[in-house]
Scaffold this motif. Structure first.
Motif, mmCIF file in Angstrom:
data_model
loop_
_atom_site.group_PDB
_atom_site.id
_atom_site.type_symbol
_atom_site.label_atom_id
_atom_site.label_comp_id
_atom_site.label_asym_id
_atom_site.label_seq_id
_atom_site.Cartn_x
_atom_site.Cartn_y
_atom_site.Cartn_z
ATOM 1 N N HIS A 16 -33.477 -9.015 50.907
ATOM 2 C CA HIS A 16 -32.835 -8.368 52.047
ATOM 3 C C HIS A 16 -33.846 -7.454 52.757
ATOM 4 O O HIS A 16 -34.263 -6.441 52.203
ATOM 5 C CB HIS A 16 -31.621 -7.553 51.547
ATOM 6 N N LEU A 17 -34.265 -7.839 53.961
ATOM 7 C CA LEU A 17 -35.350 -7.115 54.637
ATOM 8 C C LEU A 17 -34.973 -5.693 55.025
ATOM 9 O O LEU A 17 -35.825 -4.811 55.067
ATOM 10 C CB LEU A 17 -35.794 -7.854 55.904
ATOM 11 N N GLU A 18 -33.699 -5.473 55.334
ATOM 12 C CA GLU A 18 -33.305 -4.151 55.820
ATOM 13 C C GLU A 18 -33.094 -3.158 54.675
ATOM 14 O O GLU A 18 -32.868 -1.978 54.913
ATOM 15 C CB GLU A 18 -32.036 -4.254 56.677
ATOM 16 N N ASP A 19 -33.157 -3.658 53.443
ATOM 17 C CA ASP A 19 -33.049 -2.772 52.291
ATOM 18 C C ASP A 19 -34.283 -1.871 52.244
ATOM 19 O O ASP A 19 -35.417 -2.340 52.358
ATOM 20 C CB ASP A 19 -32.976 -3.619 51.009
ATOM 21 N N LYS A 20 -34.067 -0.562 52.083
ATOM 22 C CA LYS A 20 -35.187 0.381 52.103
ATOM 23 C C LYS A 20 -36.169 0.141 50.969
ATOM 24 O O LYS A 20 -37.340 0.504 51.052
ATOM 25 C CB LYS A 20 -34.666 1.826 52.039
ATOM 26 N N LYS A 21 -35.674 -0.458 49.863
ATOM 27 C CA LYS A 21 -36.551 -0.672 48.718
ATOM 28 C C LYS A 21 -37.421 -1.922 48.861
ATOM 29 O O LYS A 21 -38.326 -2.151 48.069
ATOM 30 C CB LYS A 21 -35.700 -0.777 47.431
ATOM 31 N N THR A 22 -37.140 -2.724 49.898
ATOM 32 C CA THR A 22 -37.902 -3.965 50.072
ATOM 33 C C THR A 22 -39.338 -3.668 50.498
ATOM 34 O O THR A 22 -39.570 -2.864 51.401
ATOM 35 C CB THR A 22 -37.230 -4.840 51.154
ATOM 36 N N ASN A 23 -40.293 -4.293 49.829
ATOM 37 C CA ASN A 23 -41.700 -4.201 50.236
ATOM 38 C C ASN A 23 -41.961 -5.266 51.297
ATOM 39 O O ASN A 23 -42.177 -6.433 50.980
ATOM 40 C CB ASN A 23 -42.610 -4.394 49.025
ATOM 41 N N ILE A 24 -41.948 -4.827 52.543
ATOM 42 C CA ILE A 24 -42.045 -5.783 53.652
ATOM 43 C C ILE A 24 -43.388 -6.511 53.650
ATOM 44 O O ILE A 24 -43.468 -7.676 54.046
ATOM 45 C CB ILE A 24 -41.784 -5.081 55.002
ATOM 46 N N ASN A 25 -44.437 -5.844 53.146
ATOM 47 C CA ASN A 25 -45.754 -6.499 53.109
ATOM 48 C C ASN A 25 -45.753 -7.718 52.193
ATOM 49 O O ASN A 25 -46.390 -8.722 52.481
ATOM 50 C CB ASN A 25 -46.828 -5.507 52.678
ATOM 51 N N ALA A 26 -45.021 -7.593 51.076
ATOM 52 C CA ALA A 26 -44.942 -8.717 50.149
ATOM 53 C C ALA A 26 -44.199 -9.881 50.790
ATOM 54 O O ALA A 26 -44.561 -11.048 50.595
ATOM 55 C CB ALA A 26 -44.253 -8.276 48.854
ATOM 56 N N VAL A 27 -43.150 -9.567 51.570
ATOM 57 C CA VAL A 27 -42.402 -10.631 52.250
ATOM 58 C C VAL A 27 -43.285 -11.310 53.299
ATOM 59 O O VAL A 27 -43.344 -12.531 53.400
ATOM 60 C CB VAL A 27 -41.128 -10.062 52.917
#
Lengths: 262, 286
Positions: free
Chosen positions: A84-95
């Motif tokens: 879930h991209l909008e989750d604050k815990k998501t590491n967007i760089n990894a995605v």
């Protein structure tokens, strides 16, 4: 509009679609007082090629840029490969490392050679050593047909060559998804085909692709589904054969008549 | 008739390599003429010669180093001017890069610290800042970290002042350089998975620095000239030496013409190197 790709029998039949890999749910994006995207939903399955078409300013590029959060949605949710991209815990760089993106203006790194353009992220993100990264880079350059340009600098290449290097740069990261944001719009007509051929080849190989383009020939021969957008919303979504030959909405008919009639 | 046209064509073709009255750098001839005239005076006229030898100062060499430590090695006059400029500029580059990065930071706190520093410096005259840094800031900071203010030489204070002042100017140069790199470069880097810091370090900064090299060169020349201001701290650079010579011999004309000659020959040499470099840069960029 001239078709740059000779129409072949639809290849969708011999491709197997997997699980849902991109799930966009009720996406909104507002720039100041302009609503660029209003309530866009789309689910893309693994191995699927989705082409988004529509008039300029219809929000196509914004949707694409939300998929790897180059634009952060104003509302709605996006899941990429279950994350879930909008989750604050998501590491967007990894995605993002798993989602390749090709831009209209190529955006090759001007201070680096072609080879270094392709190895930079591999070494920093994938932690590959120099030799391994260069081998993979050369492999991808052969795939896009310009291994002899490995030591050239971007400014020494034609637009078509630069765009193919940009594709190779993304592919070297072994992405699960490739996003194309009007990849041929900045190219001279004679260079469009060489880029589309590479993209077609990728589609045949089973890559999951979301493509924003005005190349209807590509949409017709490569897409599993075509999404027609206008004013930030999905007007119509169907298999290319259906959408191009039998559009349901007046707006779609008007758009298609305008771009195909000449 | 045909021959005439042919000649004209040839003229056009060779325009770059041929002598052109309009393109010839007459200004350079005038300046070099002045420099040569000064050189002639220094070599033939005893008053100019004395002024020149006094102002340029002695180079202490190894013997001086053994006797008087670093100060002896540096000597006085021209060595102090060059040393001060080089060291202050090197420190200013570091400060400028950090402040420039702070200036474009998304962090509100960091950005405002950087802007405060830059605007503060830009709002106060250079000469006033040299006094303030040398006599207020350096003593306060040194006593705060437990070093006696007395032990810091006036030259070190002057260098600190120049570095702090030019750090603010260079911060704006670096900021302009960073902003000159198209946003697409950052987007491409981020889309490959690089974080903001990696994108800045590996993609944006190398291109930004390359874009601002000519501007940095100009600021280096400006600093060479502004290093004359630290003579107010009684640092014995060429300006201070000229003042001393003029004061003791009343040879004002000789002292200040020789001083002018020294600065001009250094800045013109640097600016020619810079022009040549910019030309090469343009050819490479094509």
């Amino acid at each position: 509009m001239q078709d740059n790709i000779t129409e072949t029998s639809p290849m969708t039949t011999n491709r197997v679609l997997g699980d849902d890999i991109i799930v966009i749910d009720n996406l909104y994006k507002i720039f100041g007082s302009v609503m660029a995207v209003c309530g866009f939903s789309l689910t893309v399955r693994q191995g699927e090629v989705v082409v988004i078409v529509g008039p300029s300013g219809s929000g196509k590029s914004t949707v694409l840029r939300c998929i790897n959060h180059l634009e952060v949605p104003s509302d709605g949710s996006i899941h990429v490969d279950g994350v879930h991209l909008e989750d604050k815990k998501t590491n967007i760089n990894a995605v993002r490392a798993e989602v390749g993106m090709v831009f209209q203006q190529f955006n090759l790194f001007g201070h680096l050679s072609v080879l270094d353009n392709i190895t930079l992220a591999q070494r920093l993100i994938r932690k590959r050593n120099k030799q391994e990264a260069e081998e993979i880079a050369m492999e991808q350059l052969r795939r896009v047909g310009i291994p002899e340009k490995a030591n050239a600098f971007p400014r020494q290449l034609s637009g078509g060559q630069q765009q193919r290097v940009a594709i190779a740069r993304s592919l070297a990261m072994n992405p699960k998804i490739m996003l194309f944001d009007e990849p041929t719009s900045a190219l001279d007509p004679e260079m469009i085909k060489e880029v589309l051929d590479v993209m077609l080849d990728l589609a045949r190989g089973g890559m999951t692709m979301v493509v924003v383009t005005h190349e209807m020939g590509f949409a017709r021969s490569a897409a599993d589904r075509v999404v027609f957008m206008d004013q930030g919303c999905v007007v119509e979504m169907a298999a290319p054969k259906v959408l191009f030959s039998d559009p349901k909405h007046e707006r779609t008919k008007l758009f298609l008549s305008k771009i195909i009639s000449h | 008739m045909t021959g005439e046209i042919q000649t004209n064509l040839n003229n056009n073709k060779d325009q770059d390599s041929r002598f052109s009255v309009r393109e010839f750098p007459w200004w350079l001839v005038a300046i070099i003429g002045f420099l040569l005239l000064m050189l002639l005076l220094i070599m033939t006229n005893p008053d100019y010669n004395r002024a020149f030898n006094f102002i340029k100062g002695g180079f202490g060499g190894i013997a001086g180093f053994q006797q008087g430590g670093l100060a002896g090695f540096i000597g006085t006059g021209i060595t102090i001017t060059i040393y001060t400029t080089l060291v202050a500029f090197a420190i200013a580059l570091v400060i400028g890069l950090l402040a420039g990065l702070g200036r474009v930071s998304t962090n509100v706190f960091v950005r405002n610290i950087a802007i405060t520093y830059i605007e503060f410096i830009r709002g106060v005259p250079t000469l006033v800042l040299i006094f303030t840094v040398a006599f207020v800031i350096v003593p306060s900071v040194s006593s705060a970290i437990g070093i006696s203010g007395q032990s810091i030489s006036t030259n070190a204070r002057g260098i600190t002042a120049l570095a702090v002042i030019y750090g603010a100017f260079l911060a704006e140069v670096f900021r302009a350089g960073i902003e000159s790199v198209p946003a697409g470069q950052t987007e491409a880097a981020r889309s490959l998975g690089l974080n903001g810091r990696q994108a800045m370090r590996y993609v944006v900064l190398p291109q930004a620095v390359r874009n601002v090299l000519p501007a940095l060169g100009n600021d280096f020349i400006a600093m060479l000239k502004d290093s004359s201001l630290i003579s107010v701290l009684a640092v014995r650079d060429i300006t201070q030496m000229a003042r001393l010579h003029a004061g003791s011999t009343f040879r004002f004309r000789e002292s200040y013409l020789v001083l002018t000659f020294l600065y001009l020959s250094m800045t013109i040499a640097l600016s020619l190197i810079l022009r040549w470099y910019e030309k090469r840069l343009r050819q490479n960029a094509r």
